[in-house]
Design a protein around this motif. Sequence first.
Motif, PDB file in Angstrom:
ATOM      1  N   ILE A  39      39.657  47.724  36.706  1.00  0.00           N
ATOM      2  CA  ILE A  39      38.479  48.587  36.570  1.00  0.00           C
ATOM      3  C   ILE A  39      38.226  49.426  37.817  1.00  0.00           C
ATOM      4  O   ILE A  39      37.576  50.471  37.738  1.00  0.00           O
ATOM      5  CB  ILE A  39      37.217  47.775  36.196  1.00  0.00           C
ATOM      6  CG1 ILE A  39      36.916  46.684  37.226  1.00  0.00           C
ATOM      7  CG2 ILE A  39      37.376  47.174  34.809  1.00  0.00           C
ATOM      8  CD1 ILE A  39      35.605  45.951  36.952  1.00  0.00           C
ATOM      9  N   MET A 278      38.647  43.705  29.989  1.00  0.00           N
ATOM     10  CA  MET A 278      37.241  44.094  29.889  1.00  0.00           C
ATOM     11  C   MET A 278      36.933  44.716  28.532  1.00  0.00           C
ATOM     12  O   MET A 278      35.874  44.473  27.951  1.00  0.00           O
ATOM     13  CB  MET A 278      36.899  45.080  31.007  1.00  0.00           C
ATOM     14  CG  MET A 278      37.051  44.507  32.400  1.00  0.00           C
ATOM     15  SD  MET A 278      35.939  43.110  32.692  1.00  0.00           S
ATOM     16  CE  MET A 278      34.376  43.969  32.789  1.00  0.00           C
ATOM     17  N   TRP A 282      33.822  43.663  26.249  1.00  0.00           N
ATOM     18  CA  TRP A 282      32.659  44.540  26.314  1.00  0.00           C
ATOM     19  C   TRP A 282      32.923  45.831  25.544  1.00  0.00           C
ATOM     20  O   TRP A 282      34.060  46.299  25.485  1.00  0.00           O
ATOM     21  CB  TRP A 282      32.320  44.899  27.772  1.00  0.00           C
ATOM     22  CG  TRP A 282      32.050  43.709  28.624  1.00  0.00           C
ATOM     23  CD1 TRP A 282      32.969  42.977  29.320  1.00  0.00           C
ATOM     24  CD2 TRP A 282      30.787  43.096  28.868  1.00  0.00           C
ATOM     25  NE1 TRP A 282      32.361  41.951  29.979  1.00  0.00           N
ATOM     26  CE2 TRP A 282      31.016  41.995  29.729  1.00  0.00           C
ATOM     27  CE3 TRP A 282      29.484  43.373  28.458  1.00  0.00           C
ATOM     28  CZ2 TRP A 282      29.981  41.178  30.172  1.00  0.00           C
ATOM     29  CZ3 TRP A 282      28.458  42.554  28.909  1.00  0.00           C
ATOM     30  CH2 TRP A 282      28.714  41.476  29.752  1.00  0.00           C
ATOM     31  N   LEU A 287      30.942  49.616  29.228  1.00  0.00           N
ATOM     32  CA  LEU A 287      31.755  49.581  30.435  1.00  0.00           C
ATOM     33  C   LEU A 287      31.687  50.922  31.167  1.00  0.00           C
ATOM     34  O   LEU A 287      31.644  50.963  32.404  1.00  0.00           O
ATOM     35  CB  LEU A 287      33.199  49.241  30.078  1.00  0.00           C
ATOM     36  CG  LEU A 287      34.146  48.887  31.231  1.00  0.00           C
ATOM     37  CD1 LEU A 287      33.571  47.766  32.084  1.00  0.00           C
ATOM     38  CD2 LEU A 287      35.512  48.505  30.691  1.00  0.00           C
ATOM     39  N   TYR A 302      31.433  43.689  41.578  1.00  0.00           N
ATOM     40  CA  TYR A 302      31.636  43.224  40.202  1.00  0.00           C
ATOM     41  C   TYR A 302      30.983  41.870  39.974  1.00  0.00           C
ATOM     42  O   TYR A 302      31.107  40.944  40.778  1.00  0.00           O
ATOM     43  CB  TYR A 302      33.132  43.124  39.888  1.00  0.00           C
ATOM     44  CG  TYR A 302      33.396  42.433  38.570  1.00  0.00           C
ATOM     45  CD1 TYR A 302      33.255  43.125  37.370  1.00  0.00           C
ATOM     46  CD2 TYR A 302      33.736  41.087  38.524  1.00  0.00           C
ATOM     47  CE1 TYR A 302      33.468  42.489  36.168  1.00  0.00           C
ATOM     48  CE2 TYR A 302      33.950  40.441  37.320  1.00  0.00           C
ATOM     49  CZ  TYR A 302      33.815  41.146  36.142  1.00  0.00           C
ATOM     50  OH  TYR A 302      34.009  40.510  34.940  1.00  0.00           O
ATOM     51  N   GLU A 304      29.493  39.420  36.242  1.00  0.00           N
ATOM     52  CA  GLU A 304      29.119  39.356  34.832  1.00  0.00           C
ATOM     53  C   GLU A 304      27.634  39.697  34.663  1.00  0.00           C
ATOM     54  O   GLU A 304      27.242  40.350  33.711  1.00  0.00           O
ATOM     55  CB  GLU A 304      29.407  37.955  34.277  1.00  0.00           C
ATOM     56  CG  GLU A 304      30.864  37.625  34.120  1.00  0.00           C
ATOM     57  CD  GLU A 304      31.463  38.218  32.856  1.00  0.00           C
ATOM     58  OE1 GLU A 304      30.726  38.369  31.869  1.00  0.00           O
ATOM     59  OE2 GLU A 304      32.670  38.535  32.864  1.00  0.00           O
ATOM     60  N   LEU A 307      27.100  43.366  34.635  1.00  0.00           N
ATOM     61  CA  LEU A 307      27.530  43.937  33.360  1.00  0.00           C
ATOM     62  C   LEU A 307      26.506  43.674  32.267  1.00  0.00           C
ATOM     63  O   LEU A 307      26.224  44.553  31.438  1.00  0.00           O
ATOM     64  CB  LEU A 307      28.883  43.351  32.969  1.00  0.00           C
ATOM     65  CG  LEU A 307      30.104  44.217  33.320  1.00  0.00           C
ATOM     66  CD1 LEU A 307      31.370  43.388  33.274  1.00  0.00           C
ATOM     67  CD2 LEU A 307      30.205  45.395  32.384  1.00  0.00           C
TER      68      LEU A 307
END
Length: 466
Positions: A39, A278, A282, A287, A302, A304, A307
Amino acid sequence: MTIRLHDTSARKIRDFVPLTAGCVSIYLCGATVQAAPHIGHIRSGLNFDIMRRWFEYRGYDVTFIRNVTDIDDKIIKKSAEQGRPWWSIGYENERAFNSGYDALGCLPPTYEPRATGHVTEMVEMMRGLIERGHAYESDGNVYFDVRSHPGYLELSNQELDDLRQPSGEGETGKRDQRDFAMWKAAKPGEPSWETPWGRGRPGWHLECSAMAHKYLGAAFDIHGGGLDLVFPHHENEIAQAKAFGDTFANYWVHNGWVTMAGEKMSKSLGNSVLVSEMLGAWRPIVLRYYLGTPHYRSMIEYSEEALRDAESAFARIEGFVRRVSEKAGETVEPSAEVPPAFAEAMDDDLGVPQALAIVHTTVRQGNSALAADDKEAAVARLAEVRAMLGVLGLDPLDPHWAGESDRGEDLHGVVDTLVRLVLDQRQSARDRKDWAAADAIRDQLNQSGLVIEDSPSGPRWTLGPR
């Protein structure tokens, strides 16, 4: 209207003045395709996709080049480790990168050149640099003489006496250890191309200088890439191009990293999160929201939890879009112009966080209009929200994201039927004033991940954040 950008070379925010009125030329260092993207890789593509969209919104004709580095030391090493052809590894991962860009809604580049397709241009540049006294051949390698270019290290603001130039295996015959390789002599079993100095392969830095010159000419507006590329890659690009006679980039724009535990996300550190993983966990649009909405120069740590926060925030926007669209009974087109405060934020070094705050404010205003049953005001706010989301590539009604709604359409119908049965039971409890039973049914639905909203037309359900 003046767009302003942070220029790494000037170390300040500058007014953007294009070399050609009404046009913008951008070169972005793209993928080195030794492995599938994480990512952190895709974040750069997203940041510059938003930049491109904003320039286009402001009426510019954008030429956007994003290269593919399909030959370098890392790819050759992977080839040896896996016992596969270097070109097979490169092509497989190039497709993985493009799948990631596409999934997250990045517009395709104007041109996407591969390094191996531009060896002729690289040879021409090396020949010119040798003739001008800026490069030399030794043991089949071609090196750039860093002392021959007075402006060397101005981008990274280093001192030449303190320089520690990264060197690869086989880089023999240097006059000065600070010189860098433009061309590397062939080794047994490695890919190579014929040149006036013998067979070999290009160095990473030469590839981008030659491709930028090929597609954008001697001078162009913006060169972009991750912050980690300032040195040695971009510094060495500048030296080659300017010593060759090019003006090269007028602005240098660098995006921040995605980090884990404070460390830059990197395969070599073993802390990378693959885009493919990812996308399996998701929704792509969530994202994109997570990676694209922090300021491009900031670091993203980063987690969870972050997110999930992004998912919840986008769910509030998306819920508003769906509710007003349902109430309007027809497609509400984006407004012709974004709100002035949104435009002001975007003009100021692509201030996406400040611009996003305007989106959320407009959503709240639209929800208030819905609560007051003011359809006209709600529709007007939706038109503004769609215009702003379109600039960010986050409009859930855009055809690109239609597949997200279409996937599982049959399952949605089945779930809707089952939920309606439960909601009918809840309504029966409400009719007989058994509020405890009605609330218990709603709470059970909420625990299953469904959000129940009571509206004048009856209860409606949506999927809540995970």
